[in-house]
Design a protein around this motif. Structure first.
Motif, PDB file in Angstrom:
ATOM      1  N   ILE A  74       4.856  12.534   0.150  1.00  0.00           N
ATOM      2  CA  ILE A  74       5.648  13.217  -0.703  1.00  0.00           C
ATOM      3  C   ILE A  74       4.990  14.491  -1.372  1.00  0.00           C
ATOM      4  O   ILE A  74       5.661  15.401  -1.477  1.00  0.00           O
ATOM      5  CB  ILE A  74       6.493  12.225  -1.584  1.00  0.00           C
ATOM      6  CG1 ILE A  74       7.525  11.285  -1.067  1.00  0.00           C
ATOM      7  CG2 ILE A  74       7.103  13.030  -2.661  1.00  0.00           C
ATOM      8  CD1 ILE A  74       7.643   9.997  -1.865  1.00  0.00           C
ATOM      9  N   GLY A  75       3.748  14.194  -1.866  1.00  0.00           N
ATOM     10  CA  GLY A  75       2.997  15.186  -2.505  1.00  0.00           C
ATOM     11  C   GLY A  75       2.722  16.272  -1.417  1.00  0.00           C
ATOM     12  O   GLY A  75       2.848  17.527  -1.846  1.00  0.00           O
ATOM     13  N   VAL A  76       2.498  16.089  -0.110  1.00  0.00           N
ATOM     14  CA  VAL A  76       2.267  17.214   0.718  1.00  0.00           C
ATOM     15  C   VAL A  76       3.181  18.043   0.812  1.00  0.00           C
ATOM     16  O   VAL A  76       3.389  19.098   0.994  1.00  0.00           O
ATOM     17  CB  VAL A  76       1.332  16.616   1.884  1.00  0.00           C
ATOM     18  CG1 VAL A  76       1.777  17.610   3.104  1.00  0.00           C
ATOM     19  CG2 VAL A  76      -0.012  16.217   1.929  1.00  0.00           C
ATOM     20  N   ARG A  77       4.673  17.234   1.170  1.00  0.00           N
ATOM     21  CA  ARG A  77       5.971  18.014   1.510  1.00  0.00           C
ATOM     22  C   ARG A  77       5.877  19.040   0.251  1.00  0.00           C
ATOM     23  O   ARG A  77       6.488  20.107   0.528  1.00  0.00           O
ATOM     24  CB  ARG A  77       6.806  16.995   1.635  1.00  0.00           C
ATOM     25  CG  ARG A  77       8.141  17.472   2.283  1.00  0.00           C
ATOM     26  CD  ARG A  77       9.120  16.331   2.802  1.00  0.00           C
ATOM     27  NE  ARG A  77       9.733  15.790   1.572  1.00  0.00           N
ATOM     28  CZ  ARG A  77       9.403  14.405   1.272  1.00  0.00           C
ATOM     29  NH1 ARG A  77       8.681  13.486   2.250  1.00  0.00           N
ATOM     30  NH2 ARG A  77       9.955  13.469   0.370  1.00  0.00           N
ATOM     31  N   ASN A  78       5.892  18.396  -1.020  1.00  0.00           N
ATOM     32  CA  ASN A  78       6.073  19.406  -2.346  1.00  0.00           C
ATOM     33  C   ASN A  78       4.900  20.506  -2.185  1.00  0.00           C
ATOM     34  O   ASN A  78       5.345  21.548  -2.486  1.00  0.00           O
ATOM     35  CB  ASN A  78       5.983  18.308  -3.577  1.00  0.00           C
ATOM     36  CG  ASN A  78       6.744  19.038  -4.731  1.00  0.00           C
ATOM     37  OD1 ASN A  78       7.895  19.190  -4.699  1.00  0.00           O
ATOM     38  ND2 ASN A  78       5.837  19.261  -5.535  1.00  0.00           N
ATOM     39  N   GLU A 114       0.808  -1.246  -0.108  1.00  0.00           N
ATOM     40  CA  GLU A 114       0.121   0.117  -0.010  1.00  0.00           C
ATOM     41  C   GLU A 114       0.861   1.238  -0.044  1.00  0.00           C
ATOM     42  O   GLU A 114       1.648   1.484   0.873  1.00  0.00           O
ATOM     43  CB  GLU A 114      -0.915  -0.029   1.217  1.00  0.00           C
ATOM     44  CG  GLU A 114      -1.831  -1.070   1.048  1.00  0.00           C
ATOM     45  CD  GLU A 114      -2.710  -0.908   2.406  1.00  0.00           C
ATOM     46  OE1 GLU A 114      -3.033  -0.104   2.873  1.00  0.00           O
ATOM     47  OE2 GLU A 114      -3.189  -2.042   2.816  1.00  0.00           O
ATOM     48  N   THR A 115       0.811   2.054  -1.132  1.00  0.00           N
ATOM     49  CA  THR A 115       1.795   3.187  -1.026  1.00  0.00           C
ATOM     50  C   THR A 115       1.071   4.332  -1.212  1.00  0.00           C
ATOM     51  O   THR A 115       2.005   5.507  -1.242  1.00  0.00           O
ATOM     52  CB  THR A 115       2.633   2.662  -2.505  1.00  0.00           C
ATOM     53  OG1 THR A 115       1.805   2.661  -3.562  1.00  0.00           O
ATOM     54  CG2 THR A 115       3.299   1.717  -2.576  1.00  0.00           C
ATOM     55  N   CYS A 116      -0.114   4.630  -1.237  1.00  0.00           N
ATOM     56  CA  CYS A 116      -0.757   5.778  -1.646  1.00  0.00           C
ATOM     57  C   CYS A 116      -0.399   6.970  -0.501  1.00  0.00           C
ATOM     58  O   CYS A 116      -0.066   7.854  -0.533  1.00  0.00           O
ATOM     59  CB  CYS A 116      -2.314   5.741  -1.592  1.00  0.00           C
ATOM     60  SG  CYS A 116      -3.143   7.207  -2.136  1.00  0.00           S
ATOM     61  N   GLU A 117      -0.194   6.223   0.699  1.00  0.00           N
ATOM     62  CA  GLU A 117      -0.229   7.119   2.027  1.00  0.00           C
ATOM     63  C   GLU A 117       1.495   7.876   1.812  1.00  0.00           C
ATOM     64  O   GLU A 117       1.361   8.815   2.208  1.00  0.00           O
ATOM     65  CB  GLU A 117      -0.184   6.287   3.406  1.00  0.00           C
ATOM     66  CG  GLU A 117      -0.001   7.285   4.499  1.00  0.00           C
ATOM     67  CD  GLU A 117       0.050   6.258   5.700  1.00  0.00           C
ATOM     68  OE1 GLU A 117       0.018   7.104   6.757  1.00  0.00           O
ATOM     69  OE2 GLU A 117      -0.787   5.300   5.695  1.00  0.00           O
ATOM     70  N   GLU A 118       2.389   7.014   1.258  1.00  0.00           N
ATOM     71  CA  GLU A 118       3.643   7.381   1.548  1.00  0.00           C
ATOM     72  C   GLU A 118       3.814   8.502   0.029  1.00  0.00           C
ATOM     73  O   GLU A 118       4.402   9.431   0.304  1.00  0.00           O
ATOM     74  CB  GLU A 118       4.732   6.290   0.992  1.00  0.00           C
ATOM     75  CG  GLU A 118       6.086   6.475   1.125  1.00  0.00           C
ATOM     76  CD  GLU A 118       7.048   5.454   1.441  1.00  0.00           C
ATOM     77  OE1 GLU A 118       8.148   5.571   0.923  1.00  0.00           O
ATOM     78  OE2 GLU A 118       6.483   4.366   1.348  1.00  0.00           O
TER      79      GLU A 118
END
Length: 130
Positions: A85-89, A77-81
């Motif tokens: 990354i998206g939030v940080r960007n 399950e990778t959506c959270e990770e």
């Protein structure tokens, strides 16, 4: 079936030198080569180049793009990770926007002080001020 680097560049929208850079940095995989040593790109690699291009357009770092590429091929399950990354960007982009707005205000103030026909320029004086 495969394409030469020029066609991969055309199909992906990524410049030839940039494609070579991505290969050297391990962002994309090394393509197969013909007997003559020419690179041959398949549809999967072209899709990967498009993915990297979109990520770069959104301001993701090379390190983040490598991680996102790994996540895209993971069975976990990778959506959270990926979301983290998206939030940080997104936070980084918002910070840059705030910086640009401050720069815009400062430049608007400087430019507003300029008067046509004046020998002394307040803007230049301000830029040289301590």
């Amino acid at each position: 079936m495969g394409w030469p680097i020029s066609k991969a560049s055309e199909l992906s929208g990524v410049g030839i030198e940039t494609i070579r850079y991505y290969e050297r940095e391990g962002i994309t995989q090394e393509p197969d080569r013909t007997a003559a040593g020419r690179r041959v790109y398949d549809a999967q690699t072209v899709a990967q180049l498009r993915f990297v291009k979109r990520c770069r357009e959104l301001g993701f770092s090379i390190a983040d793009i490598k991680t996102l590429l790994k996540l895209s091929h993971s069975d976990n399950e990778t959506c959270e990770e990926a979301g983290a990354i998206g939030v940080r960007n997104l936070e980084l982009v918002r910070s840059k926007i705030a910086d640009l707005k401050r720069m815009e205000a400062a430049l608007a103030e400087l430019v507003a002080s300029c008067h046509k026909g004046s020998k002394e320029c307040p803007m230049l004086k301000e830029l040289f001020a301590d």
